[in-house]
Design a protein around this motif. Structure first.
Motif, PDB file in Angstrom:
ATOM      1  N   GLN A 189      -3.701  -0.824  -3.737  1.00 24.66           N
ATOM      2  CA  GLN A 189      -2.943  -1.900  -3.087  1.00 24.66           C
ATOM      3  C   GLN A 189      -1.984  -2.578  -4.061  1.00 24.66           C
ATOM      4  O   GLN A 189      -0.880  -2.962  -3.680  1.00 24.66           O
ATOM      5  CB  GLN A 189      -3.899  -2.927  -2.460  1.00 24.66           C
ATOM      6  CG  GLN A 189      -4.651  -2.391  -1.239  1.00 24.66           C
ATOM      7  CD  GLN A 189      -3.722  -1.708  -0.232  1.00 24.66           C
ATOM      8  OE1 GLN A 189      -3.605  -0.493  -0.173  1.00 24.66           O
ATOM      9  NE2 GLN A 189      -3.011  -2.500   0.549  1.00 24.66           N
ATOM     10  N   THR A 190      -2.407  -2.707  -5.315  1.00 24.65           N
ATOM     11  CA  THR A 190      -1.557  -3.340  -6.330  1.00 24.65           C
ATOM     12  C   THR A 190      -0.337  -2.465  -6.613  1.00 24.65           C
ATOM     13  O   THR A 190       0.736  -2.960  -6.961  1.00 24.65           O
ATOM     14  CB  THR A 190      -2.367  -3.603  -7.622  1.00 24.65           C
ATOM     15  OG1 THR A 190      -3.549  -4.332  -7.256  1.00 24.65           O
ATOM     16  CG2 THR A 190      -1.595  -4.433  -8.622  1.00 24.65           C
ATOM     17  N   GLY A 191      -0.490  -1.163  -6.423  1.00 26.38           N
ATOM     18  CA  GLY A 191       0.644  -0.245  -6.565  1.00 26.38           C
ATOM     19  C   GLY A 191       1.567  -0.275  -5.358  1.00 26.38           C
ATOM     20  O   GLY A 191       2.781  -0.129  -5.475  1.00 26.38           O
ATOM     21  N   THR A 192       0.981  -0.496  -4.181  1.00 29.39           N
ATOM     22  CA  THR A 192       1.743  -0.439  -2.931  1.00 29.39           C
ATOM     23  C   THR A 192       2.510  -1.730  -2.619  1.00 29.39           C
ATOM     24  O   THR A 192       3.688  -1.685  -2.247  1.00 29.39           O
ATOM     25  CB  THR A 192       0.783  -0.158  -1.741  1.00 29.39           C
ATOM     26  OG1 THR A 192       0.052   1.038  -2.021  1.00 29.39           O
ATOM     27  CG2 THR A 192       1.537   0.024  -0.433  1.00 29.39           C
ATOM     28  N   ILE A 193       1.834  -2.862  -2.745  1.00 29.16           N
ATOM     29  CA  ILE A 193       2.387  -4.133  -2.243  1.00 29.16           C
ATOM     30  C   ILE A 193       3.736  -4.543  -2.870  1.00 29.16           C
ATOM     31  O   ILE A 193       4.621  -4.987  -2.138  1.00 29.16           O
ATOM     32  CB  ILE A 193       1.335  -5.275  -2.338  1.00 29.16           C
ATOM     33  CG1 ILE A 193       0.082  -4.946  -1.491  1.00 29.16           C
ATOM     34  CG2 ILE A 193       1.918  -6.624  -1.925  1.00 29.16           C
ATOM     35  CD1 ILE A 193       0.308  -4.687  -0.002  1.00 29.16           C
ATOM     36  N   PRO A 194       3.944  -4.364  -4.194  1.00 30.97           N
ATOM     37  CA  PRO A 194       5.262  -4.733  -4.736  1.00 30.97           C
ATOM     38  C   PRO A 194       6.428  -3.926  -4.143  1.00 30.97           C
ATOM     39  O   PRO A 194       7.586  -4.316  -4.282  1.00 30.97           O
ATOM     40  CB  PRO A 194       5.119  -4.475  -6.248  1.00 30.97           C
ATOM     41  CG  PRO A 194       3.651  -4.587  -6.491  1.00 30.97           C
ATOM     42  CD  PRO A 194       3.004  -4.005  -5.280  1.00 30.97           C
ATOM     43  N   ARG A 195       6.114  -2.829  -3.476  1.00 31.73           N
ATOM     44  CA  ARG A 195       7.179  -2.083  -2.785  1.00 31.73           C
ATOM     45  C   ARG A 195       7.436  -2.656  -1.387  1.00 31.73           C
ATOM     46  O   ARG A 195       8.353  -2.243  -0.692  1.00 31.73           O
ATOM     47  CB  ARG A 195       6.802  -0.598  -2.670  1.00 31.73           C
ATOM     48  CG  ARG A 195       6.661   0.091  -4.037  1.00 31.73           C
ATOM     49  CD  ARG A 195       6.848   1.597  -3.917  1.00 31.73           C
ATOM     50  NE  ARG A 195       5.803   2.242  -3.140  1.00 31.73           N
ATOM     51  CZ  ARG A 195       4.658   2.703  -3.650  1.00 31.73           C
ATOM     52  NH1 ARG A 195       4.402   2.582  -4.943  1.00 31.73           N
ATOM     53  NH2 ARG A 195       3.760   3.289  -2.884  1.00 31.73           N
ATOM     54  N   LEU A 196       6.590  -3.606  -0.981  1.00 33.84           N
ATOM     55  CA  LEU A 196       6.725  -4.207   0.356  1.00 33.84           C
ATOM     56  C   LEU A 196       7.140  -5.685   0.312  1.00 33.84           C
ATOM     57  O   LEU A 196       7.719  -6.203   1.253  1.00 33.84           O
ATOM     58  CB  LEU A 196       5.394  -4.109   1.114  1.00 33.84           C
ATOM     59  CG  LEU A 196       4.809  -2.708   1.319  1.00 33.84           C
ATOM     60  CD1 LEU A 196       3.434  -2.794   1.962  1.00 33.84           C
ATOM     61  CD2 LEU A 196       5.736  -1.850   2.175  1.00 33.84           C
ATOM     62  N   VAL A 197       6.782  -6.356  -0.796  1.00 36.26           N
ATOM     63  CA  VAL A 197       7.085  -7.784  -0.948  1.00 36.26           C
ATOM     64  C   VAL A 197       7.836  -7.983  -2.259  1.00 36.26           C
ATOM     65  O   VAL A 197       7.277  -7.746  -3.325  1.00 36.26           O
ATOM     66  CB  VAL A 197       5.795  -8.654  -1.022  1.00 36.26           C
ATOM     67  CG1 VAL A 197       6.132 -10.142  -0.945  1.00 36.26           C
ATOM     68  CG2 VAL A 197       4.809  -8.280   0.059  1.00 36.26           C
ATOM     69  N   ALA A 198       9.095  -8.452  -2.166  1.00 39.90           N
ATOM     70  CA  ALA A 198       9.856  -8.695  -3.398  1.00 39.90           C
ATOM     71  C   ALA A 198       9.455 -10.034  -4.027  1.00 39.90           C
ATOM     72  O   ALA A 198       9.452 -10.172  -5.243  1.00 39.90           O
ATOM     73  CB  ALA A 198      11.352  -8.682  -3.087  1.00 39.90           C
ATOM     74  N   ASP A 199       9.118 -11.013  -3.191  1.00 41.32           N
ATOM     75  CA  ASP A 199       8.740 -12.345  -3.669  1.00 41.32           C
ATOM     76  C   ASP A 199       7.415 -12.262  -4.430  1.00 41.32           C
ATOM     77  O   ASP A 199       6.346 -12.177  -3.839  1.00 41.32           O
ATOM     78  CB  ASP A 199       8.628 -13.298  -2.483  1.00 41.32           C
ATOM     79  CG  ASP A 199       8.230 -14.716  -2.884  1.00 41.32           C
ATOM     80  OD1 ASP A 199       7.831 -14.914  -4.051  1.00 41.32           O
ATOM     81  OD2 ASP A 199       8.301 -15.609  -2.028  1.00 41.32           O
TER      82      ASP A 199
END
Length: 272
Positions: free
Chosen positions: A164-174
């Motif tokens: 999830q830590t790898g995935t989420i920064p590709r979905l949320v820029a903030d």
């Protein structure tokens, strides 16, 4: 004994596949559906902008973000559960605002239950996510999700968190919101997470959206402008649609391109 049994049958309250938080007292109601593995809290800022003039019902799906799961989660069951809730509420036609998977849910409900919906806002969702990477995609009739479920359940907390830590920064820029969104995944029930992911990636609403009669606002992340022809082909059966691409940021448009997002919502919700 007979009396007790009768009371028990009629005294039972219906279970819906979500929890609801209601604010505001407006005549027109808005139903907010969060995206995959997200909490209803994803709508907090949006609700404070609109609950002065609208009645806002924020759903948190069972099994996601710390809400107790139900035994069998499926996209179809969830759609039916939301429709049943709207029928039982008897609040007239509602506006549905859905993000991601919740946007897919908004499309499905507006198509299958047009009598319940006056307008929809789809925040960064497509009628068929899988078709974006595979144009020949066909959804399977009896899709077997056991491999996905077993695979995800086999992961320990640390492995799941890394994923999830790898995935989420590709979905949320903030970056201030990334931890929050990762936290929602971590608090989600692993079986529900796997089952709904598997279900939603097998969902194809491209034909179904033909029957949607209400005005629809489709807000897409800025990056999607690069796939405009493919995306607009997916939406070609949606008659009354206004499609707009965000100016910056990623998938969580409500965090990443706030001013633009609120401007679009204001214009759409105040028009008749």
């Amino acid at each position: 004994m007979f009396f007790a049994a009768v009371c028990n049958i009629f005294g039972q309250t219906k279970t819906y596949p979500f929890e609801v938080k209601k604010t505001g007292k407006g005549n027109q109601s808005i139903i907010f559906i969060p995206g995959f593995a997200s909490s209803g809290e994803v709508w907090n800022e949006t609700v404070t902008k609109f609950d002065k003039n609208f009645s806002c019902y924020v759903l948190s799906m069972k099994g996601f973000a710390g809400v107790q799961p139900l035994a069998d989660a499926s996209f179809k069951e969830w759609e039916k559960g939301i429709a049943d809730y709207l029928k039982d509420l008897k609040i007239g036609k509602v506006i549905i605002i859905g993000h991601s998977m919740g946007g897919g849910m908004a499309l499905a409900i507006a198509a299958d239950y047009p009598e319940l919906v006056s307008k929809i806002v789809v925040v960064d969702a497509l009628p068929c996510l899988a078709a974006l990477s595979d144009p020949h995609f066909k959804s399977k009739e009896n899709n077997d999700c056991s491999t996905t479920i077993n695979g995800l359940k086999a992961m320990n907390e640390e492995q799941f968190k890394q994923m999830q830590t790898g995935t989420i920064p590709r979905l949320v820029a903030d970056s201030s919101m990334q931890e929050t969104v990762i936290g929602w995944s971590m608090k989600s029930d692993r079986t529900t997470f796997a089952k709904i992911y598997c279900d939603f990636t097998n969902t194809d609403l491209r034909e179904k959206i033909k029957t949607i009669q209400c005005p629809s606002l489709i807000l897409l992340e800025s990056y999607f402008v690069n796939f405009k022809p493919a995306i607009e082909a997916q939406y070609k059966n949606l008659k009354n649609a206004d499609m707009r691409y965000a100016t910056k940021g990623l998938h969580f448009i409500m965090y990443d391109d706030k001013e633009w997002y609120f401007e679009q919502l204001n214009n759409f919700l105040s028009s008749h």
